[in-house]
Motif scaffolding. Structure first.
Motif, PDB file in Angstrom:
ATOM      1  N   MET A   1     -16.831 -34.340  18.420  1.00  0.00           N
ATOM      2  CA  MET A   1     -16.716 -35.450  17.463  1.00  0.00           C
ATOM      3  C   MET A   1     -15.391 -36.168  17.658  1.00  0.00           C
ATOM      4  O   MET A   1     -14.358 -35.548  17.805  1.00  0.00           O
ATOM      5  CB  MET A   1     -16.798 -34.898  16.037  1.00  0.00           C
ATOM      6  CG  MET A   1     -17.743 -35.703  15.165  1.00  0.00           C
ATOM      7  SD  MET A   1     -17.378 -35.427  13.454  1.00  0.00           S
ATOM      8  CE  MET A   1     -18.545 -34.155  13.055  1.00  0.00           C
ATOM      9  N   ALA A   2     -15.489 -37.430  17.676  1.00  0.00           N
ATOM     10  CA  ALA A   2     -14.276 -38.226  17.898  1.00  0.00           C
ATOM     11  C   ALA A   2     -13.593 -38.523  16.576  1.00  0.00           C
ATOM     12  O   ALA A   2     -14.247 -38.802  15.582  1.00  0.00           O
ATOM     13  CB  ALA A   2     -14.640 -39.529  18.594  1.00  0.00           C
ATOM     14  N   ALA A   3     -12.271 -38.461  16.590  1.00  0.00           N
ATOM     15  CA  ALA A   3     -11.541 -38.829  15.375  1.00  0.00           C
ATOM     16  C   ALA A   3     -11.441 -40.343  15.284  1.00  0.00           C
ATOM     17  O   ALA A   3     -11.559 -40.917  14.213  1.00  0.00           O
ATOM     18  CB  ALA A   3     -10.165 -38.208  15.389  1.00  0.00           C
ATOM     19  N   ILE A   4     -11.220 -40.981  16.436  1.00  0.00           N
ATOM     20  CA  ILE A   4     -11.131 -42.438  16.471  1.00  0.00           C
ATOM     21  C   ILE A   4     -12.394 -42.958  17.133  1.00  0.00           C
ATOM     22  O   ILE A   4     -12.761 -42.510  18.212  1.00  0.00           O
ATOM     23  CB  ILE A   4      -9.896 -42.881  17.270  1.00  0.00           C
ATOM     24  CG1 ILE A   4      -8.636 -42.338  16.606  1.00  0.00           C
ATOM     25  CG2 ILE A   4      -9.826 -44.388  17.365  1.00  0.00           C
ATOM     26  CD1 ILE A   4      -7.423 -42.458  17.465  1.00  0.00           C
ATOM     27  N   TYR A   5     -13.064 -43.877  16.479  1.00  0.00           N
ATOM     28  CA  TYR A   5     -14.305 -44.412  17.029  1.00  0.00           C
ATOM     29  C   TYR A   5     -14.054 -45.628  17.914  1.00  0.00           C
ATOM     30  O   TYR A   5     -14.649 -45.757  18.966  1.00  0.00           O
ATOM     31  CB  TYR A   5     -15.267 -44.781  15.913  1.00  0.00           C
ATOM     32  CG  TYR A   5     -15.851 -43.597  15.188  1.00  0.00           C
ATOM     33  CD1 TYR A   5     -16.627 -42.665  15.867  1.00  0.00           C
ATOM     34  CD2 TYR A   5     -15.638 -43.414  13.838  1.00  0.00           C
ATOM     35  CE1 TYR A   5     -17.174 -41.586  15.207  1.00  0.00           C
ATOM     36  CE2 TYR A   5     -16.188 -42.339  13.165  1.00  0.00           C
ATOM     37  CZ  TYR A   5     -16.957 -41.430  13.853  1.00  0.00           C
ATOM     38  OH  TYR A   5     -17.493 -40.368  13.200  1.00  0.00           O
ATOM     39  N   SER A   6     -13.209 -46.545  17.463  1.00  0.00           N
ATOM     40  CA  SER A   6     -12.957 -47.722  18.301  1.00  0.00           C
ATOM     41  C   SER A   6     -11.668 -48.402  17.894  1.00  0.00           C
ATOM     42  O   SER A   6     -11.134 -48.173  16.807  1.00  0.00           O
ATOM     43  CB  SER A   6     -14.130 -48.705  18.222  1.00  0.00           C
ATOM     44  OG  SER A   6     -14.533 -48.893  16.899  1.00  0.00           O
ATOM     45  N   LEU A   7     -11.166 -49.234  18.783  1.00  0.00           N
ATOM     46  CA  LEU A   7      -9.926 -49.976  18.552  1.00  0.00           C
ATOM     47  C   LEU A   7     -10.150 -51.443  18.884  1.00  0.00           C
ATOM     48  O   LEU A   7     -10.775 -51.771  19.896  1.00  0.00           O
ATOM     49  CB  LEU A   7      -8.809 -49.410  19.446  1.00  0.00           C
ATOM     50  CG  LEU A   7      -7.547 -50.271  19.593  1.00  0.00           C
ATOM     51  CD1 LEU A   7      -6.714 -50.239  18.326  1.00  0.00           C
ATOM     52  CD2 LEU A   7      -6.724 -49.811  20.770  1.00  0.00           C
ATOM     53  N   LYS A  20     -11.972 -51.473  22.553  1.00  0.00           N
ATOM     54  CA  LYS A  20     -12.251 -50.238  23.268  1.00  0.00           C
ATOM     55  C   LYS A  20     -13.043 -49.309  22.363  1.00  0.00           C
ATOM     56  O   LYS A  20     -12.721 -49.149  21.194  1.00  0.00           O
ATOM     57  CB  LYS A  20     -10.938 -49.577  23.694  1.00  0.00           C
ATOM     58  CG  LYS A  20     -11.116 -48.453  24.652  1.00  0.00           C
ATOM     59  CD  LYS A  20     -10.226 -48.630  25.877  1.00  0.00           C
ATOM     60  CE  LYS A  20     -10.357 -47.456  26.818  1.00  0.00           C
ATOM     61  NZ  LYS A  20     -11.337 -47.605  27.853  1.00  0.00           N
ATOM     62  N   ASP A  21     -14.074 -48.741  22.938  1.00  0.00           N
ATOM     63  CA  ASP A  21     -14.919 -47.815  22.185  1.00  0.00           C
ATOM     64  C   ASP A  21     -14.638 -46.392  22.655  1.00  0.00           C
ATOM     65  O   ASP A  21     -14.555 -46.140  23.840  1.00  0.00           O
ATOM     66  CB  ASP A  21     -16.386 -48.178  22.425  1.00  0.00           C
ATOM     67  CG  ASP A  21     -17.291 -47.458  21.463  1.00  0.00           C
ATOM     68  OD1 ASP A  21     -17.809 -48.107  20.565  1.00  0.00           O
ATOM     69  OD2 ASP A  21     -17.452 -46.235  21.622  1.00  0.00           O
ATOM     70  N   PHE A  81      -6.740 -53.058  14.636  1.00  0.00           N
ATOM     71  CA  PHE A  81      -7.438 -52.164  13.706  1.00  0.00           C
ATOM     72  C   PHE A  81      -8.256 -51.104  14.405  1.00  0.00           C
ATOM     73  O   PHE A  81      -8.823 -51.331  15.463  1.00  0.00           O
ATOM     74  CB  PHE A  81      -8.229 -52.928  12.640  1.00  0.00           C
ATOM     75  CG  PHE A  81      -9.283 -53.878  13.103  1.00  0.00           C
ATOM     76  CD1 PHE A  81      -8.960 -55.165  13.484  1.00  0.00           C
ATOM     77  CD2 PHE A  81     -10.613 -53.496  13.105  1.00  0.00           C
ATOM     78  CE1 PHE A  81      -9.943 -56.066  13.871  1.00  0.00           C
ATOM     79  CE2 PHE A  81     -11.609 -54.390  13.492  1.00  0.00           C
ATOM     80  CZ  PHE A  81     -11.260 -55.676  13.878  1.00  0.00           C
ATOM     81  N   VAL A  82      -8.236 -49.917  13.807  1.00  0.00           N
ATOM     82  CA  VAL A  82      -8.984 -48.788  14.347  1.00  0.00           C
ATOM     83  C   VAL A  82     -10.069 -48.381  13.360  1.00  0.00           C
ATOM     84  O   VAL A  82      -9.883 -48.449  12.151  1.00  0.00           O
ATOM     85  CB  VAL A  82      -8.109 -47.540  14.629  1.00  0.00           C
ATOM     86  CG1 VAL A  82      -7.284 -47.725  15.864  1.00  0.00           C
ATOM     87  CG2 VAL A  82      -7.264 -47.170  13.454  1.00  0.00           C
ATOM     88  N   VAL A  83     -11.190 -47.983  13.898  1.00  0.00           N
ATOM     89  CA  VAL A  83     -12.265 -47.403  13.104  1.00  0.00           C
ATOM     90  C   VAL A  83     -12.210 -45.911  13.358  1.00  0.00           C
ATOM     91  O   VAL A  83     -12.235 -45.476  14.510  1.00  0.00           O
ATOM     92  CB  VAL A  83     -13.629 -47.977  13.542  1.00  0.00           C
ATOM     93  CG1 VAL A  83     -14.760 -47.303  12.797  1.00  0.00           C
ATOM     94  CG2 VAL A  83     -13.663 -49.466  13.318  1.00  0.00           C
ATOM     95  N   VAL A 131      -4.103 -42.191  22.644  1.00  0.00           N
ATOM     96  CA  VAL A 131      -5.267 -41.797  21.848  1.00  0.00           C
ATOM     97  C   VAL A 131      -5.625 -40.342  22.135  1.00  0.00           C
ATOM     98  O   VAL A 131      -5.944 -39.574  21.227  1.00  0.00           O
ATOM     99  CB  VAL A 131      -6.454 -42.742  22.126  1.00  0.00           C
ATOM    100  CG1 VAL A 131      -7.709 -42.232  21.473  1.00  0.00           C
ATOM    101  CG2 VAL A 131      -6.135 -44.132  21.618  1.00  0.00           C
ATOM    102  N   GLN A 132      -5.521 -39.958  23.402  1.00  0.00           N
ATOM    103  CA  GLN A 132      -5.805 -38.583  23.787  1.00  0.00           C
ATOM    104  C   GLN A 132      -4.857 -37.622  23.072  1.00  0.00           C
ATOM    105  O   GLN A 132      -5.261 -36.605  22.523  1.00  0.00           O
ATOM    106  CB  GLN A 132      -5.657 -38.462  25.305  1.00  0.00           C
ATOM    107  CG  GLN A 132      -6.397 -37.284  25.907  1.00  0.00           C
ATOM    108  CD  GLN A 132      -7.901 -37.385  25.653  1.00  0.00           C
ATOM    109  OE1 GLN A 132      -8.489 -38.445  25.816  1.00  0.00           O
ATOM    110  NE2 GLN A 132      -8.508 -36.291  25.228  1.00  0.00           N
ATOM    111  N   LYS A 133      -3.554 -38.008  23.083  1.00  0.00           N
ATOM    112  CA  LYS A 133      -2.533 -37.181  22.442  1.00  0.00           C
ATOM    113  C   LYS A 133      -2.834 -37.047  20.942  1.00  0.00           C
ATOM    114  O   LYS A 133      -2.708 -35.990  20.354  1.00  0.00           O
ATOM    115  CB  LYS A 133      -1.165 -37.830  22.645  1.00  0.00           C
ATOM    116  CG  LYS A 133      -0.047 -36.820  22.842  1.00  0.00           C
ATOM    117  CD  LYS A 133       1.292 -37.512  22.914  1.00  0.00           C
ATOM    118  CE  LYS A 133       1.589 -38.059  24.297  1.00  0.00           C
ATOM    119  NZ  LYS A 133       2.838 -38.843  24.315  1.00  0.00           N
TER     120      LYS A 133
END
Lengths: 141, 169
Positions: A1-7, A20-21, A81-83, A131-133
């Motif tokens: 599961m991703a914490a960040i969905y998109s930027l 970016k998704d 903005f980030v989702v 984002v990885q970090k």
């Protein structure tokens, strides 16, 4: 599961300059991402008009049923903005860090034209590292 | 979509999240976008006329709902952006926050929208909005003199609402 969905990054007139998704179900096509970005730009502006007190600078956090949207507006009007998943913390600092990367690798790039879509390899590399970090930090908790 | 258990007013209102008088204003819209109720407690800034303000608020909520329905990262079937959605259909939202206010939003299955604007540091008001919806059912819908779709003019509803909002925010 991703914490960040998109930027998303949008310029001061509401045009999408970066998207970016990071693994949301049924990713958006280009047209839809452009529409969503400019819609957000206008919602952000309307929210300032509806403020009950002076000095409103627009929506910072939108809490939807299945995601949170964190927005950061720079002084020049560029919006980041980030989702992300509902209840994710430290998104403000991540957005500020992304802004730092933007100033370092996009604005200082002599081949970058202002307000145009971002195509900078160094920015992409550093962004995915950040984002990885962030994801690793989230997993470590 | 949550369903509201019975029309009984819950015996005890949800616990207050912040004390003090922090509520700015409240709107109630029906599914056609008619502003049924507008209450104002603490609003120093008016940028528009009342009617324009209500229209802008309804437009903002409508568009934000289509935005969240389109952005929903957990479902692949989202349809097109801007297609009107029935209450409870698609991904909706419950609040947003700016540096000067927090807006909490609730929509009932029949399309009644309740909007409460409070101080930005107010906690989660979802339960409180449900309680306000119950007040609406008790004091407005059950009022035989009330004509559905017209602005609410019920003294009892207004006083109970003022009292309740003062206790939560």
């Amino acid at each position: 599961m991703a914490a960040i969905y998109s930027l998303y990054i949008i310029n001061k007139s509401g045009g999408l300059i970066f998207y970016k998704d990071y693994g949301s179900a049924g990713r958006m096509d280009t047209n839809d991402s452009l529409r969503v970005a400019s819609l957000w730009h206008s919602m952000h502006a309307i929210s300032q008009q509806l403020s009950p007190t002076t000095g409103c600078s627009g929506i910072e956090l939108l809490e939807a049923d299945t995601f949170d949207l964190h927005c950061f507006q720079s002084l020049t009007g560029t919006k980041f903005f980030v989702v992300c998943e509902p209840g994710t913390h430290h998104m403000e600092s991540l957005l500020k860090y992304i802004y730092e990367l933007y100033t370092d690798y996009v604005l200082k790039n002599p081949f970058y034209e202002m307000e145009m879509p971002i195509r900078c390899e160094l920015f992409d590399i550093n962004l995915s590292q950040a984002v990885q970090k962030d994801r690793v930090a989230l997993l470590g908790r | 979509m949550q369903f509201f258990g019975g029309s009984e007013i819950s015996p005890s209102p949800p616990a207050p999240t912040v004390s003090g008088n922090n509520a700015h204003m409240m709107y109630v819209f029906n599914r056609n976008g008619v502003c049924l109720l507008y209450r104002e407690w603490n609003r120093p800034l008016h940028t528009l006329s009342a009617q324009q303000d209500h229209k802008l608020m309804f437009g903002l909520l409508f568009s934000l709902k289509s935005l969240t329905a389109k952005m929903d990262p957990t479902s692949a079937e989202k349809g097109n952006l801007g297609v009107p959605q029935l209450p409870g259909q698609g991904c909706s939202f419950h609040s947003f926050r700016t540096n000067t206010y927090k807006l909490s939003f609730m929509e009932s299955p029949s399309g009644i929208k309740i909007i409460l604007v409070t101080h930005p540091r107010t906690g989660d008001l979802r339960e409180s909005l449900k309680y306000i919806y119950n007040l609406y059912v008790e004091y407005v819908v059950k009022n035989p003199l009330y004509n559905p779709g017209t602005p609410i003019r019920c003294e009892l509803f207004n006083t109970t609402l003022d009292q309740y909002v003062r206790s939560i925010a």
